[in-house]
Write an enzyme that holds these catalytic residues in place. Structure first.
Site, PDB file in Angstrom:
ATOM      1  N   LYS A 113     -66.775  36.853 -35.690  1.00  0.00           N
ATOM      2  CA  LYS A 113     -68.024  36.524 -35.007  1.00  0.00           C
ATOM      3  C   LYS A 113     -68.414  35.073 -35.263  1.00  0.00           C
ATOM      4  O   LYS A 113     -68.749  34.335 -34.338  1.00  0.00           O
ATOM      5  CB  LYS A 113     -69.131  37.465 -35.469  1.00  0.00           C
ATOM      6  CG  LYS A 113     -70.460  37.251 -34.744  1.00  0.00           C
ATOM      7  CD  LYS A 113     -71.530  38.225 -35.217  1.00  0.00           C
ATOM      8  CE  LYS A 113     -71.273  39.632 -34.768  1.00  0.00           C
ATOM      9  NZ  LYS A 113     -72.402  40.548 -35.083  1.00  0.00           N
TER      10      LYS A 113
ATOM     11  N   GLU B  87     -61.101  35.278 -44.921  1.00  0.00           N
ATOM     12  CA  GLU B  87     -59.803  35.930 -44.811  1.00  0.00           C
ATOM     13  C   GLU B  87     -59.203  35.725 -43.415  1.00  0.00           C
ATOM     14  O   GLU B  87     -58.023  35.384 -43.268  1.00  0.00           O
ATOM     15  CB  GLU B  87     -59.927  37.430 -45.095  1.00  0.00           C
ATOM     16  CG  GLU B  87     -60.468  37.769 -46.477  1.00  0.00           C
ATOM     17  CD  GLU B  87     -61.964  37.987 -46.488  1.00  0.00           C
ATOM     18  OE1 GLU B  87     -62.448  38.727 -47.367  1.00  0.00           O
ATOM     19  OE2 GLU B  87     -62.665  37.415 -45.613  1.00  0.00           O
TER      20      GLU B  87
ATOM     21  N   GLY C 129     -70.145  45.177 -37.147  1.00  0.00           N
ATOM     22  CA  GLY C 129     -68.690  45.071 -37.201  1.00  0.00           C
ATOM     23  C   GLY C 129     -67.973  46.401 -37.157  1.00  0.00           C
ATOM     24  O   GLY C 129     -67.012  46.588 -36.410  1.00  0.00           O
ATOM     25  N   ARG C 130     -68.442  47.375 -37.944  1.00  0.00           N
ATOM     26  CA  ARG C 130     -67.755  48.668 -38.012  1.00  0.00           C
ATOM     27  C   ARG C 130     -68.023  49.535 -36.792  1.00  0.00           C
ATOM     28  O   ARG C 130     -67.466  50.632 -36.676  1.00  0.00           O
ATOM     29  CB  ARG C 130     -68.135  49.388 -39.303  1.00  0.00           C
ATOM     30  CG  ARG C 130     -69.631  49.573 -39.503  1.00  0.00           C
ATOM     31  CD  ARG C 130     -69.937  49.960 -40.946  1.00  0.00           C
ATOM     32  NE  ARG C 130     -71.357  49.994 -41.249  1.00  0.00           N
ATOM     33  CZ  ARG C 130     -72.085  48.921 -41.571  1.00  0.00           C
ATOM     34  NH1 ARG C 130     -71.523  47.725 -41.579  1.00  0.00           N
ATOM     35  NH2 ARG C 130     -73.365  49.039 -41.864  1.00  0.00           N
TER      36      ARG C 130
ATOM     37  N   GLU D 113     -69.648  51.944 -45.791  1.00  0.00           N
ATOM     38  CA  GLU D 113     -70.309  50.656 -45.605  1.00  0.00           C
ATOM     39  C   GLU D 113     -71.692  50.849 -44.993  1.00  0.00           C
ATOM     40  O   GLU D 113     -72.584  50.024 -45.187  1.00  0.00           O
ATOM     41  CB  GLU D 113     -69.459  49.745 -44.717  1.00  0.00           C
ATOM     42  CG  GLU D 113     -69.894  48.275 -44.747  1.00  0.00           C
ATOM     43  CD  GLU D 113     -68.873  47.350 -44.116  1.00  0.00           C
ATOM     44  OE1 GLU D 113     -67.902  46.983 -44.804  1.00  0.00           O
ATOM     45  OE2 GLU D 113     -69.052  46.993 -42.933  1.00  0.00           O
TER      46      GLU D 113
ATOM     47  N   HIS E 107     -49.042  67.846 -49.807  1.00  0.00           N
ATOM     48  CA  HIS E 107     -48.107  67.633 -50.911  1.00  0.00           C
ATOM     49  C   HIS E 107     -48.570  66.487 -51.811  1.00  0.00           C
ATOM     50  O   HIS E 107     -47.773  65.936 -52.566  1.00  0.00           O
ATOM     51  CB  HIS E 107     -46.712  67.357 -50.352  1.00  0.00           C
ATOM     52  CG  HIS E 107     -46.139  68.522 -49.619  1.00  0.00           C
ATOM     53  ND1 HIS E 107     -45.347  69.479 -50.224  1.00  0.00           N
ATOM     54  CD2 HIS E 107     -46.265  68.924 -48.333  1.00  0.00           C
ATOM     55  CE1 HIS E 107     -45.007  70.400 -49.334  1.00  0.00           C
ATOM     56  NE2 HIS E 107     -45.543  70.085 -48.180  1.00  0.00           N
TER      57      HIS E 107
ATOM     58  N   LYS F 257     -68.353  38.438 -51.271  1.00  0.00           N
ATOM     59  CA  LYS F 257     -67.844  37.201 -50.671  1.00  0.00           C
ATOM     60  C   LYS F 257     -68.510  35.982 -51.290  1.00  0.00           C
ATOM     61  O   LYS F 257     -67.864  34.945 -51.511  1.00  0.00           O
ATOM     62  CB  LYS F 257     -68.101  37.216 -49.161  1.00  0.00           C
ATOM     63  CG  LYS F 257     -67.302  38.260 -48.383  1.00  0.00           C
ATOM     64  CD  LYS F 257     -67.652  38.187 -46.903  1.00  0.00           C
ATOM     65  CE  LYS F 257     -66.882  39.196 -46.093  1.00  0.00           C
ATOM     66  NZ  LYS F 257     -67.240  39.131 -44.648  1.00  0.00           N
TER      67      LYS F 257
END
Length: 550
Positions: free
Chosen positions: A206, A212, A267-268, A353, A384, A516
């Protein structure tokens, strides 16, 4: 605001919990042959079975009253109307507006946002079509056949999950990769599979300053220019999903190839926006629209169905029942479909979040447990790995089992045995978690196996199961774009409803931002030569230890 735990509705639930906490679900089924009919909901071919839960009619009646007390319906109206319910960031929460299929305006700060949404959607459509029909060319005139989406968090997990889930609908001979980790291995291993002449990079940030994402983007640009030898070629191989025009242009991306989204898109919750550009290209725009249509249909169900028949609200209330009364503070997401293998990670981010908060909307510390720990794995792999704990562990883990009835894949098997085995495992797991195996049942089983009395006596405690372990089951005919859209929207609304009842803001993420912030302070110390002294003793010494090997 009066705390919800002080309400009559909450206190009634506490009293009811004392009455029902030891009731066995196997007895509830034995006493009520109509239990499934009463405790399941459907939306077209999309079925939500919540009968295997430690609830009865009274439980749901009291939980529904709690939803009314918390004004879930009022908050729902505020969200969909564009009111700024994300108070700490003074933002509306309108991801549902991105997939709206009606002509009703959605007003934010006096402006109807629908026309701008449709404008960007048309830009996504046109660009996707140009990649898929070959009219968009790389710098040597070749057709694009590889997409690399560079983002992180919501700019990565949602599109990656959808593209993997709906691979049967993907464009022929088009490959897609998602790079999110700032660990150089993530980008390097992806670039090994790419040809610079035929690769398109989507940089999703954005602000176009996310550390990152931009570290990976600049490294990808460096790799590309080592082959192209021409800065002008960047505009043919890099596009941006961003709001920062100046930074995008500085990078070398043509402004016409910048796809915007808005601060009212978290964002999510952003895969429905231009963040879904990678989805639209990989699956084709019509399938991207199908995804949105399915979500819109769940939105309409959430908006219009009464509380007692409302799938997201009932799912949310059952989660409240376990998290706050039984103190089962974890939940497993168990998709029995390999395509949905990223769904647990996606929902982990969406839920944790959103609702991982200890401060309420009024700025006070919460007085009850909020978001549970979300985790999971696709079946049958999880069986398993961790199902032993789910069956016999000391922690109770409510489970969501998810599965399409029909598979896209049939690997040389005319009788579709693979999928039938998969279905039998899902049904067996939910049934055995609920029923358990009594001491008498286990003893009878061991006797029939021919073991001696001594062997039976030794094995008996290990071969019995308490059961009474709850689960939901979600089934749909096939994993189509529409059904995946419904599934995602179901969980989005469930998360929202739980946040309202807990009186927290589900749409900020200051914990993420704090991490951050500290990372920006640590980086110069790692890069510097002086001994570190500005942090705690552990961090200082760890930085200096690392620098010795750098």
């Amino acid at each position: 605001m009066t705390k919800i735990i002080n309400s009559n509705e909450w206190q009634d639930l506490k009293k009811h919990f004392d009455d029902i906490k030891n009731v066995q679900m196997r007895d509830l089924f034995k006493d009520d042959e109509q239990r499934f009919e009463k405790f399941h909901l459907a939306l077209d071919d999309f079925l939500f079975d919540f009968s295997k839960n430690r609830i009865n009619d009274k439980t749901l009646g009291l939980l529904n009253k709690l939803a009314i007390k918390a004004d879930v319906e009022g908050w729902r109206a505020k969200q969909f109307s564009g009111e700024k319910i994300n108070t700490t960031e003074d933002r509306a929460v309108l991801h549902a507006a991105l997939r709206s299929q009606d002509n009703n305006p959605v007003v934010v700060d006096g402006v109807d946002v629908k026309p701008e949404v449709l404008k960007v959607l048309k830009q996504v459509e046109n660009f996707s079509n140009s990649i898929n029909d070959g009219s968009w060319k790389g710098f040597t005139g070749k057709k694009i056949n590889t997409i690399v989406n560079i983002g992180i968090g919501g700019s990565d997990l949602g599109p990656a999950m959808v593209c993997k889930a709906l691979k049967p609908y993907s464009q022929k001979d088009l490959h897609i990769h998602f790079v999110s980790n700032v660990d150089g291995a993530d980008l390097a291993l992806t670039l090994e599979q790419c040809d610079p002449e035929t690769t398109l990079f989507i940089v999703a940030s954005k602000t176009f300053t996310t550390q990152e994402t931009m570290t990976n983007a600049f490294s990808a640009r460096h790799w590309f220019l080592n082959h192209a030898k021409n800065n002008d070629a960047i505009s043919q191989h890099f596009v941006a999903v961003s709001t920062n025009t100046e930074k995008v242009k500085e990078f070398g991306i043509n402004e016409e190839n910048m796809f915007i989204f808005w601060d009212w898109v978290g964002g999510r919750y952003s895969l429905w926006s231009s963040i879904g550009l990678s989805i639209s290209i990989y699956l084709g725009f019509e399938n991207f629209k199908g995804l949105q249509t399915g979500a819109y249909e769940m939105d309409q169900h959430f908006l219009n169905a009464p509380i007692e028949k409302n799938m997201p609200i009932q799912m949310a209330l059952i989660g409240i029942w376990y998290n706050n009364f039984f103190k089962f503070n974890t939940q497993a997401i168990l998709p029995y479909d390999q395509g949905l293998s990223l769904l647990p990670s996606y929902l982990q981010q969406a839920d944790m979040e959103s609702n991982g908060k200890f401060i309420d909307r009024d700025g006070n510390r919460v007085c009850l447990e909020t978001g549970p720990v979300i985790w999971g794995e696709s079946g049958t792999n999880g069986q398993h790995a961790f199902y032993q704990l789910i069956h016999q562990g000391t922690q109770f883990v409510p489970c969501d089992f998810i599965m399409p009835i029909k598979s896209h894949y049939n690997p040389g098997d005319k009788k579709n045995l693979h999928h039938k085995i998969l279905m039998s495992n899902l049904l067996a797991q939910s049934q055995s978690l609920m029923m358990g195996k009594t001491i008498d049942e286990a003893r009878s089983e061991l006797i029939n196996s021919g073991l001696s009395d001594q062997e039976i006596s030794f094995l008996l405690p290990h071969r019995s199961f308490e059961g009474n372990r709850p689960s939901n089951t979600i089934l749909f005919e096939k994993l189509t774009p529409k059904n995946l859209g419904k599934l995602i929207a179901l969980y989005e609304h469930k998360i929202f409803v739980q946040g309202i009842i807990w009186n927290i803001n589900s749409f900020d993420q200051w914990g993420v931002e704090y991490g951050k912030q500290i990372a920006r302070l640590v980086l110069p110390k790692i890069q510097g030569e002086k001994t570190t002294s500005c942090f705690d003793a552990s961090t200082n010494n760890l930085i200096d230890y690392i620098k010795k090997s750098c």
